[in-house]
Design a protein around this motif. Sequence first.
Motif, PDB file in Angstrom:
ATOM      1  N   GLU A 170      45.990  41.322  -2.490  1.00  0.00           N
ATOM      2  CA  GLU A 170      44.941  40.544  -1.803  1.00  0.00           C
ATOM      3  C   GLU A 170      43.754  41.441  -1.452  1.00  0.00           C
ATOM      4  O   GLU A 170      42.598  41.047  -1.580  1.00  0.00           O
ATOM      5  N   LEU A 171      44.046  42.662  -1.007  1.00  0.00           N
ATOM      6  CA  LEU A 171      42.980  43.605  -0.640  1.00  0.00           C
ATOM      7  C   LEU A 171      42.096  43.871  -1.856  1.00  0.00           C
ATOM      8  O   LEU A 171      40.860  43.801  -1.777  1.00  0.00           O
ATOM      9  N   HIS A 172      42.730  44.151  -2.976  1.00  0.00           N
ATOM     10  CA  HIS A 172      42.018  44.462  -4.205  1.00  0.00           C
ATOM     11  C   HIS A 172      41.114  43.300  -4.611  1.00  0.00           C
ATOM     12  O   HIS A 172      39.928  43.477  -4.928  1.00  0.00           O
ATOM     13  N   GLU A 173      41.665  42.102  -4.559  1.00  0.00           N
ATOM     14  CA  GLU A 173      40.919  40.923  -4.982  1.00  0.00           C
ATOM     15  C   GLU A 173      39.703  40.686  -4.066  1.00  0.00           C
ATOM     16  O   GLU A 173      38.590  40.414  -4.516  1.00  0.00           O
ATOM     17  N   ARG A 174      39.932  40.816  -2.782  1.00  0.00           N
ATOM     18  CA  ARG A 174      38.877  40.598  -1.785  1.00  0.00           C
ATOM     19  C   ARG A 174      37.763  41.648  -1.929  1.00  0.00           C
ATOM     20  O   ARG A 174      36.576  41.338  -1.878  1.00  0.00           O
ATOM     21  N   LEU A 175      38.175  42.923  -2.109  1.00  0.00           N
ATOM     22  CA  LEU A 175      37.194  44.005  -2.263  1.00  0.00           C
ATOM     23  C   LEU A 175      36.337  43.763  -3.490  1.00  0.00           C
ATOM     24  O   LEU A 175      35.099  43.861  -3.431  1.00  0.00           O
ATOM     25  N   ALA A 176      37.002  43.418  -4.600  1.00  0.00           N
ATOM     26  CA  ALA A 176      36.257  43.224  -5.856  1.00  0.00           C
ATOM     27  C   ALA A 176      35.243  42.101  -5.677  1.00  0.00           C
ATOM     28  O   ALA A 176      34.078  42.223  -6.081  1.00  0.00           O
ATOM     29  N   GLY A 177      35.663  41.012  -5.032  1.00  0.00           N
ATOM     30  CA  GLY A 177      34.772  39.864  -4.823  1.00  0.00           C
ATOM     31  C   GLY A 177      33.570  40.246  -3.964  1.00  0.00           C
ATOM     32  O   GLY A 177      32.425  39.909  -4.277  1.00  0.00           O
ATOM     33  N   LEU A 178      33.800  40.967  -2.870  1.00  0.00           N
ATOM     34  CA  LEU A 178      32.705  41.305  -1.945  1.00  0.00           C
ATOM     35  C   LEU A 178      31.762  42.344  -2.540  1.00  0.00           C
ATOM     36  O   LEU A 178      30.543  42.277  -2.344  1.00  0.00           O
ATOM     37  N   ILE A 179      32.314  43.315  -3.274  1.00  0.00           N
ATOM     38  CA  ILE A 179      31.451  44.333  -3.894  1.00  0.00           C
ATOM     39  C   ILE A 179      30.530  43.662  -4.914  1.00  0.00           C
ATOM     40  O   ILE A 179      29.319  43.917  -4.951  1.00  0.00           O
ATOM     41  N   ALA A 180      31.099  42.736  -5.712  1.00  0.00           N
ATOM     42  CA  ALA A 180      30.292  42.065  -6.737  1.00  0.00           C
ATOM     43  C   ALA A 180      29.205  41.213  -6.083  1.00  0.00           C
ATOM     44  O   ALA A 180      28.089  41.099  -6.591  1.00  0.00           O
ATOM     45  N   ARG A 181      29.512  40.620  -4.948  1.00  0.00           N
ATOM     46  CA  ARG A 181      28.579  39.689  -4.328  1.00  0.00           C
ATOM     47  C   ARG A 181      27.525  40.383  -3.473  1.00  0.00           C
ATOM     48  O   ARG A 181      26.367  39.979  -3.441  1.00  0.00           O
ATOM     49  N   TYR A 182      27.932  41.414  -2.743  1.00  0.00           N
ATOM     50  CA  TYR A 182      27.006  42.011  -1.767  1.00  0.00           C
ATOM     51  C   TYR A 182      26.477  43.392  -2.174  1.00  0.00           C
ATOM     52  O   TYR A 182      25.608  43.938  -1.485  1.00  0.00           O
ATOM     53  N   HIS A 183      26.990  43.956  -3.264  1.00  0.00           N
ATOM     54  CA  HIS A 183      26.478  45.242  -3.784  1.00  0.00           C
ATOM     55  C   HIS A 183      26.359  46.288  -2.689  1.00  0.00           C
ATOM     56  O   HIS A 183      25.294  46.891  -2.500  1.00  0.00           O
ATOM     57  N   GLN A 184      27.406  46.491  -1.928  1.00  0.00           N
ATOM     58  CA  GLN A 184      27.390  47.504  -0.865  1.00  0.00           C
ATOM     59  C   GLN A 184      28.832  47.890  -0.554  1.00  0.00           C
ATOM     60  O   GLN A 184      29.768  47.182  -0.940  1.00  0.00           O
ATOM     61  N   PRO A 185      29.021  49.029   0.143  1.00  0.00           N
ATOM     62  CA  PRO A 185      30.385  49.417   0.507  1.00  0.00           C
ATOM     63  C   PRO A 185      31.023  48.347   1.399  1.00  0.00           C
ATOM     64  O   PRO A 185      30.340  47.688   2.181  1.00  0.00           O
ATOM     65  N   ILE A 186      32.317  48.192   1.267  1.00  0.00           N
ATOM     66  CA  ILE A 186      33.041  47.167   2.019  1.00  0.00           C
ATOM     67  C   ILE A 186      33.964  47.852   3.024  1.00  0.00           C
ATOM     68  O   ILE A 186      34.601  48.868   2.717  1.00  0.00           O
ATOM     69  N   LEU A 187      34.001  47.276   4.221  1.00  0.00           N
ATOM     70  CA  LEU A 187      34.769  47.844   5.324  1.00  0.00           C
ATOM     71  C   LEU A 187      36.112  47.099   5.428  1.00  0.00           C
ATOM     72  O   LEU A 187      36.130  45.868   5.457  1.00  0.00           O
ATOM     73  N   ALA A 188      37.202  47.870   5.448  1.00  0.00           N
ATOM     74  CA  ALA A 188      38.525  47.270   5.726  1.00  0.00           C
ATOM     75  C   ALA A 188      38.991  47.846   7.054  1.00  0.00           C
ATOM     76  O   ALA A 188      39.041  49.065   7.227  1.00  0.00           O
ATOM     77  N   GLU A 189      39.299  46.958   8.009  1.00  0.00           N
ATOM     78  CA  GLU A 189      39.694  47.389   9.353  1.00  0.00           C
ATOM     79  C   GLU A 189      41.067  46.839   9.685  1.00  0.00           C
ATOM     80  O   GLU A 189      41.432  45.761   9.191  1.00  0.00           O
ATOM     81  N   ARG A 190      41.741  47.504  10.597  1.00  0.00           N
ATOM     82  CA  ARG A 190      42.965  46.920  11.132  1.00  0.00           C
ATOM     83  C   ARG A 190      42.603  45.542  11.706  1.00  0.00           C
ATOM     84  O   ARG A 190      41.613  45.403  12.425  1.00  0.00           O
ATOM     85  N   PHE A 191      43.375  44.535  11.347  1.00  0.00           N
ATOM     86  CA  PHE A 191      43.121  43.191  11.870  1.00  0.00           C
ATOM     87  C   PHE A 191      43.616  43.144  13.317  1.00  0.00           C
ATOM     88  O   PHE A 191      44.782  43.422  13.590  1.00  0.00           O
ATOM     89  N   VAL A 192      42.695  42.834  14.228  1.00  0.00           N
ATOM     90  CA  VAL A 192      43.064  42.735  15.642  1.00  0.00           C
ATOM     91  C   VAL A 192      43.320  41.264  15.947  1.00  0.00           C
ATOM     92  O   VAL A 192      42.389  40.447  15.973  1.00  0.00           O
ATOM     93  N   ARG A 193      44.609  40.939  16.154  1.00  0.00           N
ATOM     94  CA  ARG A 193      44.979  39.560  16.456  1.00  0.00           C
ATOM     95  C   ARG A 193      44.713  39.331  17.942  1.00  0.00           C
ATOM     96  O   ARG A 193      45.145  40.133  18.776  1.00  0.00           O
ATOM     97  N   GLY A 194      43.970  38.277  18.259  1.00  0.00           N
ATOM     98  CA  GLY A 194      43.761  38.006  19.676  1.00  0.00           C
ATOM     99  C   GLY A 194      42.465  37.292  19.962  1.00  0.00           C
ATOM    100  O   GLY A 194      41.780  36.812  19.055  1.00  0.00           O
ATOM    101  N   ARG A 195      42.152  37.223  21.252  1.00  0.00           N
ATOM    102  CA  ARG A 195      40.962  36.494  21.697  1.00  0.00           C
ATOM    103  C   ARG A 195      39.699  37.252  21.289  1.00  0.00           C
ATOM    104  O   ARG A 195      39.739  38.455  21.070  1.00  0.00           O
ATOM    105  N   GLU A 196      38.614  36.492  21.196  1.00  0.00           N
ATOM    106  CA  GLU A 196      37.349  37.115  20.804  1.00  0.00           C
ATOM    107  C   GLU A 196      36.293  36.860  21.873  1.00  0.00           C
ATOM    108  O   GLU A 196      36.047  35.725  22.251  1.00  0.00           O
ATOM    109  N   VAL A 197      35.688  37.940  22.334  1.00  0.00           N
ATOM    110  CA  VAL A 197      34.727  37.854  23.427  1.00  0.00           C
ATOM    111  C   VAL A 197      33.474  38.635  23.045  1.00  0.00           C
ATOM    112  O   VAL A 197      33.564  39.704  22.440  1.00  0.00           O
ATOM    113  N   THR A 198      32.304  38.086  23.393  1.00  0.00           N
ATOM    114  CA  THR A 198      31.069  38.821  23.133  1.00  0.00           C
ATOM    115  C   THR A 198      30.279  38.919  24.439  1.00  0.00           C
ATOM    116  O   THR A 198      30.281  37.988  25.241  1.00  0.00           O
TER     117      THR A 198
END
Length: 356
Positions: A170-198
């Motif tokens: 899944e990572l490979h597929e997602r990276l390939a898709g985003l690189i092709a679409r956005y032409h820039q380095p792609i960030l993969a982060e630990r997924f933080v499960r939980g509430r979202e606050v800004t």
Amino acid sequence: MGLNVAVLANLKKNAPHYEGMPADAWADLDSEITVNSIIAALESRGHRATFLEGNLSLVETLPKLKPDICFNICEGHWGDSREAHVPAILEMLRIPYTGSGVLTLALTLDKPMTKRVLAFHGLPTPAFQVFERADEPLDPDLAFPLFVKPSREGTGMGVSGNSIVHNKAELHERLAGLIARYHQPILAERFVRGREVTLGVVGNLTGPVAWRVPHDEHAPRMLRGLHFLPPLEVDFAAYPESENGVYTNRMKTEWADDFHYFCPAPLEPELLARLQWLTAAVFRVTGSVDVARVDFRLDADDGNKPYILEVNPLPGLYPGLSDLVLEADAAGISYNDLVNEILDAACARHGIQLLP
Ligand SMILES: Nc1ncnc2c1ncn2[C@@H]1O[C@H](COP(=O)(O)OP(=O)(O)OP(=O)(O)O)[C@@H](O)[C@H]1O
Ligand SMILES: [Mg+2]
């Protein structure tokens, strides 16, 4: 007599067209509604306000208009420091402007670079890796699930319910898709499960501001001069499961008129104090001024520990819809007051006299 203010923005309707534009191209640019609302807000205080499109024409238009200050919300068009372009022009013309400067805007547009600065200061941000190619080996320290997003976009561009990946395929597929679409380095982060606050903040730190955060948890914490708006929490329960508890591009654009949120977010006082301190620290170490919004996830698997996702020193100002505007509203601060508070912070910083 008020000030002569130039309102600088990049309007969606003026954005260049190019071949192979992604469907969400220019999603981060502004609407005439935002610009007209800022102008009305400034005029309500007796200022004169004129809109100018933030591009190279400024070199001609600004010396004619001779503004006392520019109210800058330009997101820019091209390149990996595009938000810094107009401020760079303004500095060359020696015209003061609201909001963060060239270095801060170039830094914070780049999420990995910002995370390096945050990590250097011991500020909590999810572990990450940057991919320039889809087939780069994954750092063995990173564990699935991971969250995959473009390094230099905003408004949830490239972010959907599918941004969470559970294995290498899944990572490979997602990276390939985003690189092709956005032409820039792609960030993969630990997924933080939980509430979202800004958290939004207006103003400027007073006192001696070193770009340093005290390591001592008990050292006096510098918050003076900052006006914190109430925290806003995204109500993920109100959205379809397809969004996977992610604040997606769809929620920020297509469904923005029907945004589900809590503001002020129900938070324990200690957690709120921690988030405010982290916001001030992020503001400080990134060199932000006048206004910013810091996005957090609270780790449900680690006692709601806050993680900084990113800092937005050019937070959206769409009336009635943008997070910062909703936060101000929850604090009883009108749109006009919010806009003028940003202007006043910039004027104070530049030593520009505002008549009562
Ligand atoms: N590491 C992560 N773990 C969990 N969710 C994440 C993570 N990174 C991003 N997200 C989700 O994706 C959304 C968009 O991410 P982020 O805030 O980095 O991007 P953005 O498009 O720049 O946002 P903005 O519109 O605020 O500019 C977040 O609000 C959050 O819901
Ligand atoms: Mg964000």
